[in-house]
Write an enzyme that holds these catalytic residues in place. Structure first.
Site, PDB file in Angstrom:
ATOM      1  CG  ASP A  26       6.606  -9.496  20.239  1.00 42.78           C
ATOM      2  OD1 ASP A  26       5.833  -9.614  21.185  1.00 42.78           O
ATOM      3  OD2 ASP A  26       7.098 -10.457  19.630  1.00 42.78           O
ATOM      4  CD1 TRP A 278       3.929 -13.853  25.391  1.00 48.39           C
ATOM      5  CD2 TRP A 278       1.822 -13.620  24.672  1.00 48.39           C
ATOM      6  NE1 TRP A 278       3.965 -13.309  24.118  1.00 48.39           N
ATOM      7  CE2 TRP A 278       2.686 -13.162  23.664  1.00 48.39           C
ATOM      8  CE3 TRP A 278       0.439 -13.556  24.449  1.00 48.39           C
ATOM      9  CZ2 TRP A 278       2.221 -12.667  22.434  1.00 48.39           C
ATOM     10  CZ3 TRP A 278      -0.015 -13.060  23.236  1.00 48.39           C
ATOM     11  CH2 TRP A 278       0.869 -12.623  22.246  1.00 48.39           C
TER      12      TRP A 278
HETATM   13  C1  FRU Z   1       6.535 -12.942  21.167  1.00 43.06           C
HETATM   14  C2  FRU Z   1       5.913 -13.584  19.932  1.00 43.06           C
HETATM   15  C3  FRU Z   1       6.969 -13.775  18.857  1.00 43.06           C
HETATM   16  C4  FRU Z   1       6.162 -13.811  17.601  1.00 43.06           C
HETATM   17  C5  FRU Z   1       5.080 -12.804  17.900  1.00 43.06           C
HETATM   18  C6  FRU Z   1       3.760 -13.127  17.283  1.00 43.06           C
HETATM   19  O1  FRU Z   1       5.640 -12.242  21.953  1.00 43.06           O
HETATM   20  O2  FRU Z   1       5.307 -14.808  20.282  1.00 43.06           O
HETATM   21  O3  FRU Z   1       7.792 -14.910  19.038  1.00 43.06           O
HETATM   22  O4  FRU Z   1       6.890 -13.481  16.457  1.00 43.06           O
HETATM   23  O5  FRU Z   1       4.946 -12.749  19.306  1.00 43.06           O
HETATM   24  O6  FRU Z   1       2.859 -12.085  17.487  1.00 43.06           O
END
Ligand code: FRU
Length: 433
Positions: A26, A278
């Site tokens: 992110d 994901w």
């Molecule tokens: C989203 C996420 C967030 C979290 C981060 C961990 O892709 O799952 O909710 O903070 O990635 O890397």
């Protein structure tokens, strides 16, 4: 072990942010400070899979070429550093100093998620975590990704914050970035059952309604991919009233964790998303690094309430005409196509057709060939109901389509290998970025 997809990792994209090494997910702490755009990001510097999260850091003068900086935040005794945001504290409400950049983020301690803050007095290069951490504890397993925004409603509670908690968004207010009060929440009965992540709340000037709430769900996209969703509505500083159902921001498989830049010098929000899903982010072909951020985009609402998405950068002035309908890839260059009617483009790599892009007056689509990784080879399509110019950016390993004046965008990763070819047919102008 070799397989038939070996050698398909793309070269570094020319006009997109990638991590210098290791893993990136992110975008975090996006902000505009003293003429520079800063992008922090979820980063595992030591491996090309998700792992102990840090905040990586890059900055840019033009949103196209990025300078890398040292890792900004690293795991400590309170946990690893998950997603979050950053604001400029001009009036020193938090006590770190006037003009401090204050980041708020989730710390994950073996599954225990709590919210922390840190401050930077040198424009984001070095950070000190607050001795008051954690500043917020919520009684929920999944509670993360605080996005802080500066309010200008005259309320002494200067700051608002949205937090993803289970399958909803919580709304908080604070006077000092350290003490937070829960004021409201928003949820919606979605078909996808994944937890909500990475919320944001953005102003839409000169629009009615004047706010856009966004959040992300790992399996809410086409073919079960990850999706950023948006809900226009009214926000009174404490509570959010939706004026429509949540709808996808992008119709491709790879646009997740979208966040807006704090203090952007534009009327409309400038956003960026992680170009991945994901479903396969940890296993797709790679060459020593994994992860790419989308081109920054401007969001706006059309008169009929429809969300419009356009590149935030003027790509015409950054590019030159190609005078040809075909191009073979070169390092550090990308292709920008402008079409005012139907168009079709094919991307081919060493192992054959990689992807087809098609835009007609009725729809825009990206079709990927070759099941490089599970869930990858599908047709992704958005319906179009109006005309307008189509803009398509094809970089090493990425396709972004902004169709019909931004009525629909589609973002997709591709794995053509380091060398590839593109051919464009239709009423289109091809330019070299
Ligand atoms: C989203 C996420 C967030 C979290 C981060 C961990 O892709 O799952 O909710 O903070 O990635 O890397």
């Amino acid at each position: 072990m070799t397989n038939r997809w070996d050698g398909l990792a793309p070269a570094r994209p020319a006009v997109h942010l990638t991590p210098p090494t290791g893993w990136m997910n992110d975008p975090n702490g996006l902000c505009y400070v003293d003429g520079h755009w800063h992008a922090f990001y979820q980063h595992n510097p030591d491996d090309i899979v998700w792992g102990p999260m840090h905040w990586g850091h890059a900055s840019s003068a033009d949103l196209v070429s990025w300078n890398h900086h040292p890792v900004a935040l690293s795991p400590n005794e309170q946990g690893t550093i998950f997603s979050g945001s950053a604001v400029i504290d001009h009036d020193n409400t938090a006590g770190f100093g006037a003009g401090a950049l204050v980041a708020m983020f989730t710390q994950d301690l073996e599954g225990l998620q709590r919210q922390s803050i840190a401050a930077s007095l040198d424009g984001g290069l070095t950070w000190s975590v607050s001795p008051s951490n954690p500043v917020l504890e919520v009684d929920a397993i999944d509670c993360r990704d605080p996005k802080v925004l500066a309010m200008d409603d005259g309320d002494p509670r200067r700051w608002a914050m949205v937090l993803a908690v289970g399958d909803r968004v919580h709304f908080y207010r604070s006077a000092d970035l350290k003490h937070w009060n829960l004021e409201g929440e928003f949820t919606w009965d979605l078909e996808a059952d994944g937890v909500w992540e990475c919320p944001d709340l953005m102003r839409l000037p000169r629009s009615d309604p004047g706010w856009l709430l966004t959040f992300c769900v790992t399996n809410a996209g086409p073919h079960g991919h990850s999706a950023s969703l948006a809900v226009p509505g009214h926000f009174n500083g404490d509570r959010f009233e939706p004026s429509a159902a949540p709808s996808p921001v992008d119709f491709g498989p790879d646009f997740y964790a979208m966040q807006s830049f704090h203090a952007a010098p534009t009327d409309n929000p400038v956003v960026m998303g992680w170009m991945n899903s994901w479903r396969y982010s940890n296993s797709h072909p790679s060459n020593g690094w994994r992860g790419v951020q989308s081109l920054p985009r401007l969001l706006s609402l059309a008169d009929d309430g429809h969300l419009l998405t356009a590149p935030a950068v003027d790509l015409v002035t950054r590019s030159s005409p190609l005078h040809d309908s075909a191009w073979s890839s070169e390092p550090d260059r990308a292709i920008y196509v402008r079409a005012d009617g139907s168009m079709r483009a094919e991307i081919e790599g060493d192992k054959g057709l990689v992807a087809t892009i098609e835009v007609t007056s009725q729809s825009a689509s990206i079709t990927r060939q070759g099941e490089v990784v599970e869930g990858y080879a599908q047709r992704y399509e958005a319906e179009l109901t109006q005309g307008g110019i189509h803009q398509i950016i094809i970089d090493h390993g990425t396709i972004e389509v902004f169709a019909a004046g931004g009525q629909a965008s589609l973002s997709a990763l591709t794995f053509p290998g380091e060398e590839w070819h593109v051919r464009v047919d239709g009423q289109a102008e091809i330019r070299l970025l």
